[in-house]
Design a protein around this motif. Structure first.
Motif, PDB file in Angstrom:
ATOM      1  N   VAL A 129       0.865  -1.181   0.000  1.00  0.00           N
ATOM      2  CA  VAL A 129       0.000   0.000   0.000  1.00  0.00           C
ATOM      3  C   VAL A 129       0.899   1.227   0.000  1.00  0.00           C
ATOM      4  CG1 VAL A 129      -1.782   1.296   1.222  1.00  0.00           C
ATOM      5  CG2 VAL A 129      -1.817  -1.215   1.264  1.00  0.00           C
ATOM      6  N   LEU A 130       0.717   2.094  -0.999  1.00  0.00           N
ATOM      7  CA  LEU A 130       1.518   3.310  -1.118  1.00  0.00           C
ATOM      8  C   LEU A 130       0.652   4.515  -0.775  1.00  0.00           C
ATOM      9  CD1 LEU A 130       3.262   2.569  -4.562  1.00  0.00           C
ATOM     10  CD2 LEU A 130       3.938   1.797  -2.280  1.00  0.00           C
ATOM     11  N   LEU A 131       1.037   5.263   0.255  1.00  0.00           N
ATOM     12  CA  LEU A 131       0.339   6.495   0.628  1.00  0.00           C
ATOM     13  C   LEU A 131       1.076   7.646  -0.041  1.00  0.00           C
ATOM     14  CD1 LEU A 131      -0.251   5.769   4.433  1.00  0.00           C
ATOM     15  CD2 LEU A 131      -1.776   5.306   2.500  1.00  0.00           C
ATOM     16  N   VAL A 132       0.399   8.313  -0.976  1.00  0.00           N
ATOM     17  CA  VAL A 132       1.098   9.256  -1.856  1.00  0.00           C
ATOM     18  C   VAL A 132       0.403  10.614  -1.861  1.00  0.00           C
ATOM     19  CG1 VAL A 132       1.896   9.688  -4.202  1.00  0.00           C
ATOM     20  CG2 VAL A 132       1.881   7.347  -3.307  1.00  0.00           C
TER      21      VAL A 132
ATOM     22  N   VAL B 183      -1.611  -1.120  -4.033  1.00  0.00           N
ATOM     23  CA  VAL B 183      -2.752  -0.255  -3.722  1.00  0.00           C
ATOM     24  C   VAL B 183      -2.212   1.159  -3.524  1.00  0.00           C
ATOM     25  CG1 VAL B 183      -4.702   0.168  -2.183  1.00  0.00           C
ATOM     26  CG2 VAL B 183      -3.942  -2.188  -2.611  1.00  0.00           C
ATOM     27  N   PHE B 184      -2.688   2.089  -4.330  1.00  0.00           N
ATOM     28  CA  PHE B 184      -2.168   3.460  -4.380  1.00  0.00           C
ATOM     29  C   PHE B 184      -3.235   4.392  -3.803  1.00  0.00           C
ATOM     30  CE2 PHE B 184      -1.175   7.503  -6.379  1.00  0.00           C
ATOM     31  CZ  PHE B 184       0.208   7.513  -6.549  1.00  0.00           C
ATOM     32  N   ILE B 185      -2.954   4.981  -2.634  1.00  0.00           N
ATOM     33  CA  ILE B 185      -3.913   5.852  -1.940  1.00  0.00           C
ATOM     34  C   ILE B 185      -3.422   7.290  -2.042  1.00  0.00           C
ATOM     35  CG2 ILE B 185      -5.137   6.282   0.218  1.00  0.00           C
ATOM     36  CD1 ILE B 185      -5.604   3.477  -0.748  1.00  0.00           C
ATOM     37  N   ALA B 186      -4.267   8.206  -2.547  1.00  0.00           N
ATOM     38  CA  ALA B 186      -3.827   9.592  -2.738  1.00  0.00           C
ATOM     39  C   ALA B 186      -5.035  10.534  -2.786  1.00  0.00           C
ATOM     40  CB  ALA B 186      -3.017   9.718  -4.028  1.00  0.00           C
ATOM     41  N   PRO B 187      -4.826  11.823  -2.450  1.00  0.00           N
ATOM     42  CA  PRO B 187      -5.912  12.824  -2.533  1.00  0.00           C
ATOM     43  C   PRO B 187      -6.046  13.371  -3.956  1.00  0.00           C
ATOM     44  CG  PRO B 187      -3.960  13.833  -1.582  1.00  0.00           C
ATOM     45  CD  PRO B 187      -3.615  12.387  -1.809  1.00  0.00           C
ATOM     46  N   PHE B 188      -6.460  12.520  -4.878  1.00  0.00           N
ATOM     47  CA  PHE B 188      -6.478  12.871  -6.299  1.00  0.00           C
ATOM     48  C   PHE B 188      -7.263  14.154  -6.577  1.00  0.00           C
ATOM     49  CE2 PHE B 188      -5.329   8.391  -6.654  1.00  0.00           C
ATOM     50  CZ  PHE B 188      -4.429   8.407  -7.702  1.00  0.00           C
ATOM     51  N   SER B 189      -8.455  14.285  -6.009  1.00  0.00           N
ATOM     52  CA  SER B 189      -9.352  15.383  -6.392  1.00  0.00           C
ATOM     53  C   SER B 189      -9.353  16.538  -5.395  1.00  0.00           C
ATOM     54  CB  SER B 189     -10.781  14.851  -6.559  1.00  0.00           C
ATOM     55  OG  SER B 189     -11.276  14.333  -5.334  1.00  0.00           O
ATOM     56  N   GLN B 190      -8.354  16.595  -4.519  1.00  0.00           N
ATOM     57  CA  GLN B 190      -8.351  17.633  -3.482  1.00  0.00           C
ATOM     58  C   GLN B 190      -8.321  19.036  -4.073  1.00  0.00           C
ATOM     59  OE1 GLN B 190      -4.947  18.735  -0.500  1.00  0.00           O
ATOM     60  NE2 GLN B 190      -6.040  16.991   0.388  1.00  0.00           N
ATOM     61  N   ASN B 191      -7.542  19.244  -5.114  1.00  0.00           N
ATOM     62  CA  ASN B 191      -7.416  20.572  -5.725  1.00  0.00           C
ATOM     63  C   ASN B 191      -7.868  20.591  -7.179  1.00  0.00           C
ATOM     64  OD1 ASN B 191      -6.510  22.141  -3.599  1.00  0.00           O
ATOM     65  ND2 ASN B 191      -4.369  21.577  -3.917  1.00  0.00           N
TER      66      ASN B 191
ATOM     67  N   MET C  58       1.969  -7.152 -12.399  1.00  0.00           N
ATOM     68  CA  MET C  58       1.509  -6.423 -11.213  1.00  0.00           C
ATOM     69  C   MET C  58       0.110  -5.889 -11.470  1.00  0.00           C
ATOM     70  SD  MET C  58       4.663  -4.043  -9.880  1.00  0.00           S
ATOM     71  CE  MET C  58       4.669  -3.052 -11.369  1.00  0.00           C
ATOM     72  N   SER C  59      -0.728  -5.894 -10.441  1.00  0.00           N
ATOM     73  CA  SER C  59      -2.031  -5.241 -10.555  1.00  0.00           C
ATOM     74  C   SER C  59      -2.006  -3.958  -9.737  1.00  0.00           C
ATOM     75  CB  SER C  59      -3.149  -6.161 -10.061  1.00  0.00           C
ATOM     76  OG  SER C  59      -3.055  -6.365  -8.660  1.00  0.00           O
ATOM     77  N   PHE C  60      -2.768  -2.960 -10.192  1.00  0.00           N
ATOM     78  CA  PHE C  60      -2.806  -1.659  -9.530  1.00  0.00           C
ATOM     79  C   PHE C  60      -4.233  -1.324  -9.110  1.00  0.00           C
ATOM     80  CE2 PHE C  60       0.778  -0.310 -12.645  1.00  0.00           C
ATOM     81  CZ  PHE C  60       1.719  -0.983 -11.877  1.00  0.00           C
ATOM     82  N   ILE C  61      -4.346  -0.693  -7.942  1.00  0.00           N
ATOM     83  CA  ILE C  61      -5.598  -0.094  -7.474  1.00  0.00           C
ATOM     84  C   ILE C  61      -5.296   1.349  -7.101  1.00  0.00           C
ATOM     85  CG2 ILE C  61      -7.327  -0.070  -5.617  1.00  0.00           C
ATOM     86  CD1 ILE C  61      -6.984  -3.104  -5.415  1.00  0.00           C
ATOM     87  N   TRP C  62      -6.155   2.272  -7.533  1.00  0.00           N
ATOM     88  CA  TRP C  62      -6.029   3.676  -7.156  1.00  0.00           C
ATOM     89  C   TRP C  62      -7.278   4.081  -6.365  1.00  0.00           C
ATOM     90  CZ3 TRP C  62      -5.149   1.787 -12.074  1.00  0.00           C
ATOM     91  CH2 TRP C  62      -3.859   1.931 -12.601  1.00  0.00           C
ATOM     92  N   VAL C  63      -7.094   4.720  -5.216  1.00  0.00           N
ATOM     93  CA  VAL C  63      -8.226   5.172  -4.405  1.00  0.00           C
ATOM     94  C   VAL C  63      -8.043   6.652  -4.088  1.00  0.00           C
ATOM     95  CG1 VAL C  63      -9.560   4.868  -2.293  1.00  0.00           C
ATOM     96  CG2 VAL C  63      -8.481   2.881  -3.377  1.00  0.00           C
ATOM     97  N   ASP C  64      -9.086   7.428  -4.332  1.00  0.00           N
ATOM     98  CA  ASP C  64      -9.075   8.863  -4.056  1.00  0.00           C
ATOM     99  C   ASP C  64      -9.594   9.101  -2.638  1.00  0.00           C
ATOM    100  OD1 ASP C  64      -9.130  11.618  -4.117  1.00  0.00           O
ATOM    101  OD2 ASP C  64     -10.913  11.744  -5.401  1.00  0.00           O
ATOM    102  N   THR C  65      -8.737   9.576  -1.744  1.00  0.00           N
ATOM    103  CA  THR C  65      -9.157   9.815  -0.357  1.00  0.00           C
ATOM    104  C   THR C  65     -10.283  10.837  -0.284  1.00  0.00           C
ATOM    105  OG1 THR C  65      -7.437  11.514  -0.086  1.00  0.00           O
ATOM    106  CG2 THR C  65      -6.870   9.258   0.546  1.00  0.00           C
TER     107      THR C  65
END
Length: 489
Positions: free
Chosen positions: A123-126, A219-227, A254-261
């Protein structure tokens, strides 16, 4: 006359769609056609608020260059993640336009493998250069989340599939969670092309000094839509895996998941059903996206206004994306995968005999009674089958029983109705990507009261108009349901 008018209308719509793409292609046809070679990547974006999703296609070329593919859906739907292809078309900016099916030559096809065994997970917190990392998501929160997701998969797979930490030598963690880092890139919407999204993952891995061979699940976790002003997409994932071209990854990719916090916070704040807390939301969203990583499409609802089981020759049937409320591949739930999905993932076996968990009804079974045990219980407790697979001319109908056990326990008012009957799922003959349709046998059309309670109940029967097969529910309790199947044509 009605059937003829409907047929003409459908033909006109089809022609207009084809004409629209042909017109777009004609506008760029003055450019010179070129040929590209690479591996296909398919990604899906999910909007859990409105139960909508979008599928995107791209081509991975040398040095991880990734270009979006644009063509009529009838052309693109033949592609599969991992296929190595040679494509002729016109490149315009970051998009490659394909005009016809014959412009695609498949060099080698990827055969999807069942996700059996341990899945090395990170899990990558980005954070981005223009955003602030959310304070409610940290290493501890994500470790707890991934432990729950791991428990969910162990239960669903009867302990055939699990997540694990590569770095934990004691083997007690479900994933390696990497702390918040900030990339040089600005934030972007999850609706962005897959090239940009995959580049973010690879950049974060480089910054953490993570080798490409280390994990099979990211699993890629990031604030994609914050700004950014974005749509309502909350998460995205690769359908199956990402394979570099020609090859810089292990055979399993590799499989990827992206989640917008930010998107998750909006779901929770809005009080969206079954997303009442961040913990609950992340559990369900990540588990849903893992299903796409494993090669599954969405679990949909199929309902007809005047015929309980399709196809309806008068066109009054409708399929609704993600509205199977009794599979995590639907939306807004944390229930077990349905029976067809479990078979596709290799967690259950099927045969025409009595030696498998799912019995394929065949010509030797003209009229039989069967005991179905809950799909949420351990295989060792079964006295009957986990499910039945009934043939049709265009596919199969799977029957399953649910019980209020483990992840199938639910306190929603309408959930009790599914425990004392059977659920029916339709699967067509598409061989590569599984899409299931739960059949709304209550014959009320698409409305809240019927799609929430699609089970065939005790004392009820249904006849398949295509084959004449009759399915009847004779009795049911928490431990088993007895059904009778009288095979038609």
């Amino acid at each position: 006359m009605l059937k003829r008018n409907i047929s003409i209308f459908i033909l006109l719509i089809t022609l207009l769609i084809g004409l629209s793409f042909s017109t777009a292609f004609a506008r760029i046809s003055q450019e010179k056609e070129i040929t590209l070679k690479g591996n296909v990547l398919i990604t899906l974006t999910n909007n859990f608020q409105n139960s909508q999703n979008t599928k995107n296609y791209s081509l991975i070329m040398p040095k991880n260059e990734n270009i979006a593919l644009s063509a009529d859906s009838s052309i693109l739907e033949k592609l599969q993640s991992g296929d190595t292809v040679q494509i002729k078309g016109i490149k315009k900016n970051k998009t490659f336009f394909i005009n016809k099916k014959t412009d695609i030559k498949t060099i080698s096809s990827h055969e999807r493998t069942a996700p059996i065994g341990g899945q090395g997970t990170a899990v990558l917190l980005v954070n981005f250069s223009d955003t602030v990392a959310p304070t409610n998501i940290d290493d501890s929160f994500m470790l707890t989340t991934m432990d729950t997701v791991n428990s969910y998969y162990k239960s669903n797979s009867y302990f055939a599939t699990w997540l694990y930490s590569v770095n934990d030598i004691f083997g007690t963690s479900s994933a390696d969670v990497y702390p918040w880092i900030t990339l040089d890139e600005e934030s972007m919407c999850l609706e962005s092309d897959s090239s940009a999204l995959t580049s973010l993952v690879l950049d974060a891995m480089i910054k953490h000094n993570i080798g490409l061979n280390k994990y099979s699940r990211i699993v890629f976790i990031a604030p994609f839509s914050q700004n950014k002003t974005c749509g309502d997409t909350v998460s995205a994932s690769t359908l199956d895996k990402y394979w570099a071209y020609p090859s810089a990854l292990p055979d399993n990719g590799m499989s990827f998941i992206w989640v917008d916090t930010e998107g998750v916070d909006k779901l929770v704040t809005a009080g969206t059903e079954n997303f009442t807390s961040s913990f609950e939301a992340y559990n369900q969203i990540i588990s849903h996206e893992f299903g796409h990583n494993f090669g599954l499409d969405n679990a949909n609802l199929y309902s007809c206004s005047n015929l309980a089981i399709f196809p309806n020759p008068y066109g009054s049937c409708e399929s609704k994306d993600n509205l199977d409320l009794y599979s995590v591949m639907g939306s807004k739930n944390f229930w077990h995968y349905n029976i067809a999905e479990k078979v596709a993932l290799g967690w259950l076996t099927e045969s025409t005999g009595t030696d498998a968990s799912v019995h394929i009804v065949n010509e030797n079974d003209k009229s039989f009674e069967y005991i179905l045990n809950p799909i949420s219980t351990d295989l060792d407790f079964d006295t009957g089958f986990k499910g039945l697979k009934i043939p049709r001319k265009d596919g199969y109908i799977y029957l399953e029983k649910r019980a209020p056990i483990g992840f199938d326990s639910d306190d929603r008012d309408y959930s009790d109705s599914v425990y004392y009957g059977v659920l029916l799922h339709y699967v067509d003959y598409k061989p590569r990507t599984l899409t299931t349709e739960i059949l709304n046998v209550n014959n009320d059309g698409i409305n809240e009261s019927s799609y929430m309670q699609p089970a065939l109940y005790i004392g009820d029967s249904i006849t398949d108009p295509q084959t004449g097969t009759i399915i009847s529910v004779l009795s049911s309790n928490d431990n088993e349901t007895v059904v009778k199947v009288t095979l038609g044509q």
